[in-house]
Scaffold this motif. Structure first.
Motif, PDB file in Angstrom:
ATOM      1  N   PRO A 156     -10.940  -6.759   6.463  1.00 38.06           N
ATOM      2  CA  PRO A 156     -11.913  -5.814   5.889  1.00 38.06           C
ATOM      3  C   PRO A 156     -12.369  -4.747   6.884  1.00 38.06           C
ATOM      4  O   PRO A 156     -12.573  -3.590   6.506  1.00 38.06           O
ATOM      5  CB  PRO A 156     -13.070  -6.719   5.460  1.00 38.06           C
ATOM      6  CG  PRO A 156     -12.415  -8.024   5.146  1.00 38.06           C
ATOM      7  CD  PRO A 156     -11.335  -8.158   6.173  1.00 38.06           C
ATOM      8  N   TRP A 208      -9.922   2.482   8.237  1.00 34.30           N
ATOM      9  CA  TRP A 208      -8.914   3.402   7.691  1.00 34.30           C
ATOM     10  C   TRP A 208      -9.537   4.309   6.612  1.00 34.30           C
ATOM     11  O   TRP A 208      -9.247   5.506   6.545  1.00 34.30           O
ATOM     12  CB  TRP A 208      -7.743   2.621   7.128  1.00 34.30           C
ATOM     13  CG  TRP A 208      -6.600   3.495   6.697  1.00 34.30           C
ATOM     14  CD1 TRP A 208      -6.304   3.906   5.429  1.00 34.30           C
ATOM     15  CD2 TRP A 208      -5.610   4.095   7.546  1.00 34.30           C
ATOM     16  NE1 TRP A 208      -5.193   4.711   5.436  1.00 34.30           N
ATOM     17  CE2 TRP A 208      -4.740   4.842   6.706  1.00 34.30           C
ATOM     18  CE3 TRP A 208      -5.377   4.068   8.909  1.00 34.30           C
ATOM     19  CZ2 TRP A 208      -3.660   5.559   7.216  1.00 34.30           C
ATOM     20  CZ3 TRP A 208      -4.297   4.765   9.416  1.00 34.30           C
ATOM     21  CH2 TRP A 208      -3.454   5.512   8.580  1.00 34.30           C
ATOM     22  N   ARG A 209     -10.417   3.736   5.792  1.00 35.31           N
ATOM     23  CA  ARG A 209     -11.058   4.533   4.740  1.00 35.31           C
ATOM     24  C   ARG A 209     -11.963   5.597   5.346  1.00 35.31           C
ATOM     25  O   ARG A 209     -11.969   6.753   4.894  1.00 35.31           O
ATOM     26  CB  ARG A 209     -11.864   3.611   3.809  1.00 35.31           C
ATOM     27  CG  ARG A 209     -12.603   4.361   2.693  1.00 35.31           C
ATOM     28  CD  ARG A 209     -13.437   3.405   1.864  1.00 35.31           C
ATOM     29  NE  ARG A 209     -14.295   2.578   2.699  1.00 35.31           N
ATOM     30  CZ  ARG A 209     -15.423   3.006   3.279  1.00 35.31           C
ATOM     31  NH1 ARG A 209     -15.820   4.268   3.115  1.00 35.31           N
ATOM     32  NH2 ARG A 209     -16.152   2.195   4.020  1.00 35.31           N
ATOM     33  N   ARG A 210     -12.721   5.243   6.382  1.00 30.35           N
ATOM     34  CA  ARG A 210     -13.600   6.229   7.004  1.00 30.35           C
ATOM     35  C   ARG A 210     -12.797   7.369   7.633  1.00 30.35           C
ATOM     36  O   ARG A 210     -13.203   8.534   7.604  1.00 30.35           O
ATOM     37  CB  ARG A 210     -14.474   5.569   8.069  1.00 30.35           C
ATOM     38  CG  ARG A 210     -15.600   4.712   7.518  1.00 30.35           C
ATOM     39  CD  ARG A 210     -16.620   4.385   8.602  1.00 30.35           C
ATOM     40  NE  ARG A 210     -16.037   3.620   9.705  1.00 30.35           N
ATOM     41  CZ  ARG A 210     -15.952   2.297   9.732  1.00 30.35           C
ATOM     42  NH1 ARG A 210     -16.422   1.589   8.704  1.00 30.35           N
ATOM     43  NH2 ARG A 210     -15.423   1.680  10.779  1.00 30.35           N
ATOM     44  N   ALA A 237      -9.550  -2.198   7.054  1.00 27.67           N
ATOM     45  CA  ALA A 237      -9.518  -1.361   5.850  1.00 27.67           C
ATOM     46  C   ALA A 237     -10.686  -0.380   5.831  1.00 27.67           C
ATOM     47  O   ALA A 237     -10.519   0.793   5.437  1.00 27.67           O
ATOM     48  CB  ALA A 237      -9.535  -2.249   4.614  1.00 27.67           C
ATOM     49  N   ASP A 238     -11.872  -0.830   6.222  1.00 28.80           N
ATOM     50  CA  ASP A 238     -13.032   0.067   6.253  1.00 28.80           C
ATOM     51  C   ASP A 238     -12.822   1.203   7.248  1.00 28.80           C
ATOM     52  O   ASP A 238     -13.179   2.360   6.983  1.00 28.80           O
ATOM     53  CB  ASP A 238     -14.301  -0.709   6.618  1.00 28.80           C
ATOM     54  CG  ASP A 238     -14.768  -1.619   5.495  1.00 28.80           C
ATOM     55  OD1 ASP A 238     -14.293  -1.432   4.354  1.00 28.80           O
ATOM     56  OD2 ASP A 238     -15.596  -2.509   5.764  1.00 28.80           O
ATOM     57  N   ILE A 258       0.847  -1.194   0.000  1.00 27.53           N
ATOM     58  CA  ILE A 258       0.000   0.000   0.000  1.00 27.53           C
ATOM     59  C   ILE A 258       0.876   1.235   0.000  1.00 27.53           C
ATOM     60  O   ILE A 258       2.045   1.202   0.394  1.00 27.53           O
ATOM     61  CB  ILE A 258      -0.961   0.037   1.210  1.00 27.53           C
ATOM     62  CG1 ILE A 258      -0.173   0.075   2.538  1.00 27.53           C
ATOM     63  CG2 ILE A 258      -1.920  -1.141   1.175  1.00 27.53           C
ATOM     64  CD1 ILE A 258      -1.049   0.294   3.755  1.00 27.53           C
ATOM     65  N   GLY A 300      -9.960   8.436   4.150  1.00 26.70           N
ATOM     66  CA  GLY A 300     -10.354   8.457   2.749  1.00 26.70           C
ATOM     67  C   GLY A 300      -9.503   7.567   1.874  1.00 26.70           C
ATOM     68  O   GLY A 300      -9.781   7.418   0.675  1.00 26.70           O
ATOM     69  N   ASP A 301      -8.447   6.956   2.400  1.00 32.29           N
ATOM     70  CA  ASP A 301      -7.552   6.093   1.622  1.00 32.29           C
ATOM     71  C   ASP A 301      -8.105   4.670   1.567  1.00 32.29           C
ATOM     72  O   ASP A 301      -8.573   4.125   2.574  1.00 32.29           O
ATOM     73  CB  ASP A 301      -6.149   6.048   2.237  1.00 32.29           C
ATOM     74  CG  ASP A 301      -5.480   7.414   2.241  1.00 32.29           C
ATOM     75  OD1 ASP A 301      -5.797   8.226   1.352  1.00 32.29           O
ATOM     76  OD2 ASP A 301      -4.630   7.655   3.125  1.00 32.29           O
ATOM     77  N   ASP A 302      -7.986   4.065   0.404  1.00 29.50           N
ATOM     78  CA  ASP A 302      -8.432   2.692   0.209  1.00 29.50           C
ATOM     79  C   ASP A 302      -7.227   1.752   0.312  1.00 29.50           C
ATOM     80  O   ASP A 302      -6.343   1.762  -0.541  1.00 29.50           O
ATOM     81  CB  ASP A 302      -9.087   2.539  -1.162  1.00 29.50           C
ATOM     82  CG  ASP A 302      -9.648   1.146  -1.395  1.00 29.50           C
ATOM     83  OD1 ASP A 302      -9.595   0.320  -0.454  1.00 29.50           O
ATOM     84  OD2 ASP A 302     -10.122   0.873  -2.514  1.00 29.50           O
ATOM     85  N   ILE A 303      -7.168   0.972   1.359  1.00 30.57           N
ATOM     86  CA  ILE A 303      -6.063   0.016   1.531  1.00 30.57           C
ATOM     87  C   ILE A 303      -6.560  -1.420   1.416  1.00 30.57           C
ATOM     88  O   ILE A 303      -5.853  -2.362   1.778  1.00 30.57           O
ATOM     89  CB  ILE A 303      -5.367   0.219   2.897  1.00 30.57           C
ATOM     90  CG1 ILE A 303      -6.357  -0.018   4.047  1.00 30.57           C
ATOM     91  CG2 ILE A 303      -4.750   1.613   2.999  1.00 30.57           C
ATOM     92  CD1 ILE A 303      -5.693  -0.084   5.419  1.00 30.57           C
ATOM     93  N   SER A 304      -7.764  -1.584   0.887  1.00 31.58           N
ATOM     94  CA  SER A 304      -8.365  -2.921   0.836  1.00 31.58           C
ATOM     95  C   SER A 304      -7.577  -3.868  -0.051  1.00 31.58           C
ATOM     96  O   SER A 304      -7.628  -5.088   0.134  1.00 31.58           O
ATOM     97  CB  SER A 304      -9.814  -2.836   0.352  1.00 31.58           C
ATOM     98  OG  SER A 304      -9.871  -2.258  -0.943  1.00 31.58           O
TER      99      SER A 304
END
Length: 485
Positions: free
Chosen positions: A230, A236-238, A233-234, A183, A241-245
């Motif tokens: 998951p 971190w995105r919240r 990752a969810d 990532i 704003g980064d998508d690490i999925s």
């Protein structure tokens, strides 16, 4: 007896303790529930005092090249450790898995018996030994040892079965920690505030990225199933704003900010060390630093009692010295937790603290606190500024050549430094020469000290001039009665 000492847990505390006991000639069996090392690395790096401790046992070369630096933090506020009195810098990128691997190999080389896949399921304390019930691949069996030490982490079985009180505060926040491969996210200092919580991101030397995150308004909840990537990752995105999925998780877990400490580190023949004795928010690697020092403080004392050189009173000093240290760590990590996890409402407090850290006295105070260099044990005697503190690294000139105070501690024996070639001093200590090394050397530049008695853990037990008690009393207290000579 199946072993003189049984140590439960093959983490940093348990393995360090096993090595210390073997250096003193004490038989030790280490029982570890996991069949193989987990590979997890909650701790990342070695604090300055840990570097000193490993160096005084000759362990640092086993780690290979280390990336070191004089920077650190208190709740994300920069600290310069270069103001401290040490020849070492902290190592920033040593995963706990590597530390455990080095310590396990060291303990094994010294003759420790490490048994993996062996879980403690019961224990009973008797007047002269401890009976331990274990379950492994060969079924259930009973092992007997003169002493049992629980180094089995925050959920310690030994602590529970031994009946230790464990008061304190339960977790109010849940945090996720994850090492992720593949990532690309920007670095973020620990404690960085985002609208929804706190985040941290740091690239490690192997290319993996370490992430720490905590959402506001998400108290801990009972987990009936293991944390999944998951969810990490969810979260971190919240928060960012980064998508690490699409990243590859190396390992990850959930932890909290509980702060608890046992009321006593020893109950008869059962003792606790490391996270089994104290749990707190992970802040600056202090947990492993404290655990290693627990083991080094206890090891030589327990060995001396087992070998019959000291009475059990010596073991009481383990609690007396290490319980206040553990309490101090709980206080400072809880303070850091308020600053890191509380969000915008601590902004003013953080701003004031940032101003205070511009003052040299404050920087030095906080740096010494989180690095483990502020510790001073009550060894009695008063007067001399070195009493109870760890002995600094001194270069020494002896009749046999040059050495230093760190190298003299490699064998985990006591050391009496005669800095003024005093035959009366050496004769007075001769009765303990089977337990201490008596070293005659030249004066240390800039030091008025004429003699120093150093314990195997590197802390000063007596020094001249200035100690209010004599050398014989100090030798007897820490090393037992002299042999006839």
């Amino acid at each position: 007896m199946d072993a003189e000492v049984i140590v439960v847990g093959a983490g940093p505390a348990g393995l360090m303790l096993a090595g210390e006991l073997r250096l003193a000639g004490t038989g030790v069996t280490v029982l570890e529930r996991l069949g193989e090392p987990s590979g997890e690395s909650r701790g990342l790096g070695l604090a300055i005092r840990t570097m000193e401790v490993f160096d005084q046992r000759g362990l640092l070369p086993r780690f290979g090249p280390l990336e070191t630096g004089n920077f650190g933090h208190f709740a994300g506020l920069f600290l310069d450790f270069g103001v401290l009195d040490s020849v070492h810098e902290s190592a920033k990128t040593v995963p706990q898995s590597q530390t455990e691997s080095v310590l396990e190999k060291w303990a094994f080389d010294l003759g420790a018996d490490v048994r993996r896949g062996t879980e403690v399921v019961g224990l009973r304390q008797h007047a002269d030994h401890v009976e331990v019930v274990v379950r492994g691949s060969g079924g259930t069996q009973r092992l007997n040892a003169r002493y049992l030490v629980g180094c089995d982490g925050g959920r310690s079985t030994v602590r529970k079965l031994g009946g230790f009180d464990f008061p304190g505060k339960s977790s109010t926040r849940e945090l996720f920690l994850a090492d992720v491969r593949g990532i690309d996210v920007r670095p973020r200092m620990i404690g960085e505030q985002v609208p929804g919580g706190m985040v941290m991101a740091a690239r490690m030397p192997n290319g993996d990225t370490r992430l720490v995150m905590s959402e506001h308004g998400k108290p801990p909840r009972p987990r009936t199933e293991p944390l999944g990537y998951p969810e990490v990752a969810d979260t971190w995105r919240r928060l960012t704003g980064d998508d690490i999925s699409g990243g590859e998780p190396v390992w990850f877990n959930a932890f909290g900010n509980a702060a608890r400490q046992v009321t006593e580190y020893r109950r008869g023949r059962i003792l606790l060390a490391g996270d089994a004795a104290h749990v707190h928010l992970a802040a600056g690697g202090q947990g492993m630093n404290t655990s290693v020092q627990d083991a080094v403080n206890l090891g030589w004392k327990l060995a001396a009692v087992v070998r019959g050189r000291n009475t059990e009173d010596l073991l009481d000093s383990y609690h007396d010295e290490r319980h206040p240290v553990g309490r101090r760590v709980l206080v400072n990590t809880e303070a850091q937790g308020h600053l890191i996890l509380s969000g915008a409402e601590t902004g003013s407090l953080r701003a004031v603290l940032a101003e205070l850290t511009e003052l040299p006295e404050v920087r030095r105070h906080l740096a010494a606190m989180v690095s483990g260099l502020e510790i001073r044990y009550d060894v009695g005697g008063g007067g001399h500024p070195l009493l109870g503190r760890r002995l600094p690294h001194w270069e020494l000139t002896t009749p046999d050549g040059r050495t230093d105070t760190t190298a003299l501690l490699h064998e985990a024996r006591g050391v009496l430094l005669d800095l003024r070639d005093n035959p009366v001093l050496r004769e007075r200590a001769a009765g303990w020469s089977d337990r201490i090394d008596i070293v005659t050397c030249g004066p240390v530049s800039g030091e008025d000290t004429t003699a120093v008695l150093v314990r195997p853990d590197g802390h000063v037990a007596w020094a001249a001039p200035g100690s209010h008690h004599d050398l014989t009393s100090a030798l007897t207290r820490w090393f037992g009665e002299p042999r006839s000579h």
